[in-house]
Design an enzyme around this catalytic site. Structure first.
Site, PDB file in Angstrom:
ATOM      1  N   TYR A 144      19.960  -6.015  32.777  1.00  0.00           N
ATOM      2  CA  TYR A 144      20.830  -7.182  32.581  1.00  0.00           C
ATOM      3  C   TYR A 144      20.713  -7.630  31.133  1.00  0.00           C
ATOM      4  CZ  TYR A 144      22.688 -11.952  32.995  1.00  0.00           C
ATOM      5  OH  TYR A 144      23.411 -13.116  32.831  1.00  0.00           O
ATOM      6  N   ASP A 238      16.552  -4.716  24.222  1.00  0.00           N
ATOM      7  CA  ASP A 238      16.763  -6.075  24.681  1.00  0.00           C
ATOM      8  C   ASP A 238      15.427  -6.618  25.167  1.00  0.00           C
ATOM      9  OD1 ASP A 238      17.394  -8.465  25.789  1.00  0.00           O
ATOM     10  OD2 ASP A 238      18.971  -7.723  27.124  1.00  0.00           O
ATOM     11  N   LYS A 266      14.369 -16.488  25.631  1.00  0.00           N
ATOM     12  CA  LYS A 266      13.313 -17.002  26.511  1.00  0.00           C
ATOM     13  C   LYS A 266      12.080 -17.518  25.751  1.00  0.00           C
ATOM     14  CE  LYS A 266      15.495 -15.015  30.438  1.00  0.00           C
ATOM     15  NZ  LYS A 266      16.196 -13.795  30.698  1.00  0.00           N
TER      16      LYS A 266
HETATM   17  C1  LIG Z   1      17.739 -13.537  30.473  1.00  0.00           C
HETATM   18  C2  LIG Z   1      18.169 -12.293  29.833  1.00  0.00           C
HETATM   19  C3  LIG Z   1      19.341 -12.205  29.060  1.00  0.00           C
HETATM   20  C4  LIG Z   1      20.327 -13.326  28.979  1.00  0.00           C
HETATM   21  O1  LIG Z   1      19.816 -14.454  28.368  1.00  0.00           O
HETATM   22  P1  LIG Z   1      20.552 -15.870  28.600  1.00  0.00           P
HETATM   23  O2  LIG Z   1      19.807 -16.797  27.707  1.00  0.00           O
HETATM   24  O3  LIG Z   1      20.427 -16.172  30.056  1.00  0.00           O
HETATM   25  O4  LIG Z   1      21.969 -15.707  28.193  1.00  0.00           O
HETATM   26  C5  LIG Z   1      19.599 -11.038  28.385  1.00  0.00           C
HETATM   27  N1  LIG Z   1      18.763  -9.986  28.473  1.00  0.00           N
HETATM   28  C6  LIG Z   1      17.650 -10.020  29.219  1.00  0.00           C
HETATM   29  C7  LIG Z   1      16.763  -8.828  29.263  1.00  0.00           C
HETATM   30  C8  LIG Z   1      17.331 -11.164  29.941  1.00  0.00           C
HETATM   31  O5  LIG Z   1      16.244 -11.168  30.725  1.00  0.00           O
END
Ligand SMILES: *Cc1c(COP(=O)(O)O)cnc(C)c1O
Length: 431
Positions: A144, A238, A266
């Site tokens: 994701y 990511d 995060k």
């Molecule tokens: C949470 C997450 C996102 C998206 O981040 P948001 O701040 O919710 O838009 C993208 N990549 C990874 C791996 C994530 O865990």
């Protein structure tokens, strides 16, 4: 457990907010039961609108590695608040947090701050397309990267490499530029390269945390670098979830290769909306205003968010033993849970990377999304509800990762394992 206020508040929310939530997984759709409406928090605890207290393994979905209301983070935010909420002009804080991230990630010379992980990945992909002058991207089924159009794409049927939209509203004209490969399967990646001939980048969660916790095998992640070099494409890690979570250097300390671009979120925001993407100068300098790749944000680098993030990174770096300590707690937790599950006849797999952990109700290792989809989600739903009643708040889906935070200790984890025993006993008796 009294849930009267939680139920009333959620019903009221549903009358004005679709599904009562501002992000779907909060609605408990896959586990059932009433979502808890949170009123307060402290350290590793959440308190709901009925005053029930929970040990929190979600931690705002990853950011709160120091737990709730860490005094250093709160003080940094208060200090920033006294100077205003935001200016839409540069601040010294932005440079400081940029340096903090760059000094940790060798492969990153420059970063740009944004407000969400979604923006970070979307912008990194635009940059990769501009840098390579190519159009297609490769992503992995079960990874994701936020909710931008070209990333809301899932594997097509059968062995099709070109993905199909995973949400209505995403035109197939967009999704046709996204090829979807199988996680931990290099052959599927090479098939995508061959099918396309126009691949700008691979975007990957090197330690996947959005299908449960499924780390990339070493050969797999290292092999992505080789394929990107062979086909002249960029590799994007990511690390929105794994950055500063799986280790100080996120996934970098688990693999031998370096990516071209990295996305963060995060933890770097310490609980406030802050994310970033970064890489080598020659790529990052393509961004406007230096270069012609457009990317912007009214609230990007907001001083309050930057203060929370900077205080968090600073505190982590003051005592790097945090990662070892949290990993030990996560191993204590998951090994204890697996043992209790097995004692009562339930198969369970578990995995730990630093302060991230995952568990699946199944009897063989999960390596990709196809494996993950085979786990016993009904059992998970019952387990989840009963653990909540025991005051333990796990993510409300089999396909989410769990987190431990620094205010936790062995006593708290042992307490959770005991409550697991109570729950598995009940579940076994229900069968
Ligand atoms: C949470 C997450 C996102 C998206 O981040 P948001 O701040 O919710 O838009 C993208 N990549 C990874 C791996 C994530 O865990």
């Amino acid at each position: 457990m009294n849930l009267l206020n939680n139920i009333n508040d959620f019903n009221e929310a549903k009358s004005v907010i679709p599904g009562g939530v501002n992000s779907p997984v909060r609605a408990f759709k896959s586990v059932g039961g009433n979502p808890r409406i949170i009123r307060d928090s402290n350290k590793c605890y959440l308190i709901d609108e009925d005053g029930n207290k929970y040990i929190d393994f979600i931690q705002s979905w990853g950011p709160l590695i120091l737990g709730h209301k860490d005094s250093d983070v709160i003080n940094a935010v208060k200090d920033a608040l006294n100077r205003g909420l935001g200016y839409g002009a540069p601040t010294v804080g932005e440079t400081k947090i940029a340096k903090e991230i760059i000094s940790t990630y060798d492969c990153v010379d420059k970063i740009r701050l944004v407000s969400s992980g979604t923006e970070a990945t979307m912008s990194a992909i635009r940059l990769a397309r501009a840098a390579t002058n190519k159009n297609d991207i490769i992503k992995f089924d079960g990874n994701y990267h936020g909710h931008s159009d070209s990333l809301l794409v899932s594997a097509g049927s059968g062995c099709a490499t070109f993905g199909s939209p995973s949400s209505p509203g995403v035109p197939s004209d967009f999704s046709k530029h996204t090829l979807v490969a199988r996680y931990n399967d290099l052959d599927s990646v090479e098939s995508c390269f061959k099918a396309s001939g126009d691949v700008a980048c691979i975007i990957v969660e090197p330690i996947a945390g959005n299908m449960g916790l499924v780390p990339g095998d070493r050969e797999f992640i290292n092999g992505l670098r080789v394929l990107c070099d062979k086909y002249d494409a960029l590799l994007i890690f990511d690390e929105v979830m794994s950055g500063f979570r799986a280790s100080l250097q996120g996934a970098l300390s688990y693999y031998d290769i370096i990516p071209d671009l990295v996305t963060f979120g995060k933890v770097i925001g310490g609980g406030l909306p802050l994310a970033a993407f970064g890489g080598k100068s020659h790529i990052m300098d393509l961004l406007s205003p230096l270069g012609s790749v457009y990317q912007a944000g009214t609230l990007s680098g907001n001083p309050i968010a930057v203060a929370a993030g900077y205080a968090t990174l600073k505190k982590i770096k003051q005592d790097l033993s945090i990662y070892n300590r949290l990993e030990k707690l996560a191993i204590l937790l998951t090994s204890g849970m697996v043992k209790k599950a097995n004692d009562f006849g339930f198969a369970m797999q578990s995995c730990v990377r630093g302060s991230m952990f995952g568990f699946f109700f199944c009897d063989s290792e999960v390596k990709n999304f196809d494996d993950a989809k085979k786990v016993d989600t009904k059992l998970f739903a019952r387990f989840h509800q009963k653990m909540l009643e025991q005051g333990v708040y796990f993510a409300p889906s089999s396909f989410e990762c769990g987190f431990v935070c620094s205010p936790m200790n062995e006593n708290i984890i042992n307490e959770v394992i005991e409550r697991c025993e109570v729950v598995f006993n009940e579940l076994a008796n229900e069968q």
